[in-house]
Design an enzyme around this catalytic site. Sequence first.
Site, PDB file in Angstrom:
ATOM      1  N   LYS A   1       9.362  -5.008   1.939  1.00  0.00           N
ATOM      2  CA  LYS A   1       9.317  -6.425   2.285  1.00  0.00           C
ATOM      3  C   LYS A   1       8.149  -6.790   3.193  1.00  0.00           C
ATOM      4  CE  LYS A   1      11.961  -8.690   0.650  1.00  0.00           C
ATOM      5  NZ  LYS A   1      12.251  -9.177  -0.722  1.00  0.00           N
TER       6      LYS A   1
ATOM      7  N   SER B   1      19.440   1.648  -1.198  1.00  0.00           N
ATOM      8  CA  SER B   1      18.952   1.094  -2.468  1.00  0.00           C
ATOM      9  C   SER B   1      17.950   2.047  -3.117  1.00  0.00           C
ATOM     10  CB  SER B   1      18.338  -0.305  -2.279  1.00  0.00           C
ATOM     11  OG  SER B   1      17.088  -0.236  -1.631  1.00  0.00           O
TER      12      SER B   1
HETATM   13  N1  PMP Z   1      16.045  -2.706  -1.386  1.00  0.00           N
HETATM   14  C1  PMP Z   1      16.051  -3.145  -0.127  1.00  0.00           C
HETATM   15  C2  PMP Z   1      16.548  -2.226   0.954  1.00  0.00           C
HETATM   16  C3  PMP Z   1      15.620  -4.440   0.183  1.00  0.00           C
HETATM   17  O1  PMP Z   1      15.644  -4.880   1.454  1.00  0.00           O
HETATM   18  C4  PMP Z   1      15.184  -5.284  -0.880  1.00  0.00           C
HETATM   19  C5  PMP Z   1      14.765  -6.692  -0.571  1.00  0.00           C
HETATM   20  N2  PMP Z   1      15.832  -7.604  -0.554  1.00  0.00           N
HETATM   21  C6  PMP Z   1      15.194  -4.791  -2.180  1.00  0.00           C
HETATM   22  C7  PMP Z   1      15.626  -3.493  -2.390  1.00  0.00           C
HETATM   23  C8  PMP Z   1      14.790  -5.640  -3.366  1.00  0.00           C
HETATM   24  O2  PMP Z   1      13.467  -6.091  -3.355  1.00  0.00           O
HETATM   25  P1  PMP Z   1      13.091  -7.509  -3.968  1.00  0.00           P
HETATM   26  O3  PMP Z   1      13.528  -8.566  -2.978  1.00  0.00           O
HETATM   27  O4  PMP Z   1      11.605  -7.511  -4.131  1.00  0.00           O
HETATM   28  O5  PMP Z   1      13.813  -7.692  -5.240  1.00  0.00           O
END
Ligand code: PMP
Length: 498
Positions: free
Chosen positions: A43, A279
């Site tokens: 991010k 994630s």
């Molecule tokens: N994994 C984590 C830990 C995140 O903070 C985010 C951002 N919300 C994402 C995945 C997904 O990324 P994006 O917002 O670009 O879809």
Amino acid sequence: MTRYASILETIGRTPLVRLARLAPPDINVHVKVEAFNPMGSVKDRMALAVIEAAERSGTLHPGQTVIEATSGNTGIGLAMVCARKGYPLVVTMAESFSLERRRLLRFLGARVVLTPASEKGSGMLAKAIELAETHGYFLCRQFENEANAEVHSRTTAREILDDMQGEPIHAWVTGFGTGGTLKGVSRVLKAADPATRVVVAEPDNAPLLASGEVQPAGRSHTRFRPHLMQGWSPDFISALTQQAVAAGMVDDVVPVAGEDALRLARELARKEGIFVGISAGATLAAALQVARQAPAGSHVVCMLPDTGERYQSTPLFEGIEDEMNEEELALSRSTPGCRFDTPAPTPQPTAVPAARVTAAQEAVKDAEAERRLDDCLAQSPVVMFALAWCEFCWAARKLFARLGVDYLSVDLDSPDYQADDMGVRLRPVLARRTGAPTIPQIFIGGEPLGGCGELFEAWADGSLGERLAACGVAFDSGARIDPELLLPAWLHPRSTTA
Ligand code: PMP
């Protein structure tokens, strides 16, 4: 080697690392480790891009306050960017997110406005919009802001293509939160090689994309359920995600179970030495499913969005103990030194350094230290002889602060007490006066009270209050304090000393 004019220049250009032990033997699984960004997540890219796009378009003015509803990485990235560029930042966040996130944001200078947990994600957003409209703040709108996707096209996707050096990418695997990564990377990889498959992972209990059900306007998606993968799949399919799907970018949607996400995040740490969040484990779970079905020799690229550091209070660290387990205790007992089951040696008073001085000179110096000690005691009814970096002294300071007691702190290890070795010379004098060689030593009305333990006891039994009152020292007599909680965490009752 490059020298940077700003921390913001270090965002991006994260490494693509080939897995050695977790991938099937005949498949190349490359992970893009976004934890290498300065604030530890993907991010950071979006934070910089959204702010710079708004600067260019004139929607963000110098010194204007920036606001966003975010529970984590976006806020932390924005806090870094705003700190460097001089914009005040307000983050709205539901009270249910971990304390470490609030503290991290405040450490970086952001203000955190909490919203009731019962109002969920939409409450955070509603509050951010309300505050932005009322106070004229710049709202980032990460879920729909094209700058969020554009930065991934311009940086993340280009980095992957450059690092793959023309090798065909069989599949690129990602989750989605805002969908910025998904929309921005997929269109560039597909343009470079239409055969590259874009695989989107989502929680198995929240199949928003897999269900094929369209996102109802202004409401939660019917298939949303709370899940473990923080940062993934919010309770709606964002505009950026919908655009990627509508453009035909998504070839497969893979469901991932929470346990698999946790297991693979742990295995990345223990088998590959790659320390990432939940994630990331979840994305790898999907990437390994793809890899198992891919033709031998294929290259699969997998996003790892953030560091594992900020998940210590989550299920990812479940079972990771603070104390020694049986195996570690046995290891401790296997050699004689520094154990908890043998008595610790009694501390000896620090000896005055042996200098070539005569007994007469020594006596003069000793008398000087006595006078210095009396000088200190004359300066304030409450005096603490302390060490600046001693945790027991900190605990005593915290109690005085809570009680609102003014006191003189004589920090024996400070530069002020280095002249003529006074900090060292005062210690035997203090030991003689108090009968104890330890620091801190606290005096009230010129009389020794003791150290941190005695201070806490005296507060508990009321005698501290009486002695302060007798000397005319103001303090908050109604304060309700459990002094034990002021002690360093490692001193709280431990099981392994038994
Ligand atoms: N994994 C984590 C830990 C995140 O903070 C985010 C951002 N919300 C994402 C995945 C997904 O990324 P994006 O917002 O670009 O879809």
